[in-house]
Design an enzyme around this catalytic site. Sequence first.
Site: not given
Length: 480
Positions: A123, A327, A177, A294, A175
């Site tokens: 917070n 990544h 994707k 990822h 691809k």
Amino acid sequence: MSPQTETKAFVGFKAGVKDYKLNYYTPQYQPLDTDILAAFRVTPQPGVPSEEAGAAVAAESSTGTWTTVWTDGLTSLDRYKGRCYHIDPVPGEDNQYICYVAYPLDLFEEGSVTNMFTSIVGNVFGFKALRALRLEDLRIPVAYIKTFQGPPHGIQVERDKLNKYGRAILGCTIKPKLGLSAKNYGRAVYECLRGGLDFTKDDENVNSQPFMRWRDRFLFCAEALYKAQAETGEIKGHYLNATAGTCEEMIKRAVFARELGAPIVMHDYLTGGFTANTSLAHYCRDNGLLLHIHRAMHAVIDRQKNHGMHFRVLAKALRLSGGDHIHAGTVVGKLEGERDITLGFVDLLRDDYIEIDDDRGIYFTQPWVSTPGVLPVASGGIHVWHMPALTEIFGDDSVLQFGGGTLGHPWGNAPGAVANRVALEACVQARNEGRDLAREGATIIREAAKWSPELAAACEVWKEIKFEFPAVDTLDKKKG
């Protein structure tokens, strides 16, 4: 006022609001080896002193609240409170500071990144007295590190499993994707693997959609990698994305991958959450699966320089939670990443011990003791012309992933994979011969293209493609 209330009011408790700095700004404090240390970039509201702002961060991320409460007397705040122990002005900024905060280790549950972040980046980031707040770095003490399993296997174990040494691991994201059927997806996987790649990968948002359910994808990808292994004599893999809507479903998908004999699964650790990620990492170690991570959603958290959390903190958290790859940007591709900053957190992922280094944005010395290292993954807008720079920047202990840079080859997926494999091996050979990849990179690629028509075609297609934009997240200016 009743006698009971009157007694409480006069026995060591004075109601009201106090300045945070009276209790939480302690410049004389010497941090303990067991403290978790945090470096916050603090931008106070106008009129708020830096000491009060730093103390507010320490208070609101540990034991403090906005007013004095009588239950403070039932515990030892000196034992449990966070302390702002040092403040540095940020060079070149009028009202911005790096505030260093020490947290006692007893504030945190063992082996829980979730609990650690709930306090430190909770917070307090919405606190009105601050215009902006960013967590730049953490020092995780050895005592806390040893409560985590960490990566399921680590760099050396992965190389031994794959029987791949002396070069980077080569991969490709399939691809488009989204939208392929499971069978066509498996076909693309097979063509890339037989062309010379070590791994192919599900994109981060491929889970189990109507056009391709997860079980069908897993089956066709397993068929593809076994067929490619038989043809090439090399160990192959495909990152099967186990990310799901529930932890139970995620584990079910990982179990099925293991039953198929797949060597590796994948998880989106920020959207999936640290609790889910740690659970999957434990399953992967127990069952011999590698775990690819990822970082989808990271730029929402880390891209703005003044607010959020730097990726070096997310990288450290992942090494605690568990993952064998993550990544980490490319420096040269289409995604954000300044060279010095990127190399800083790449070392935090791979090395056993990292020293403070202002030139790379590392605020604390960080020992990792026996925690396995994590392979950084370079992916996003890279192609064969980038191979010399990637080899020079990331070295052998990395994963280089070319999605469009493989499947965009004019002759198809397999020739695209051949082009990348030839380019990588040419760069590794040139480096081993003592050539300067940074200076001679283009020449090395042209020389290799003379005996590889696949590489020559790739060079022609992508000869003009560059992604040259200034980085948003940069190092602070030096003093003086």
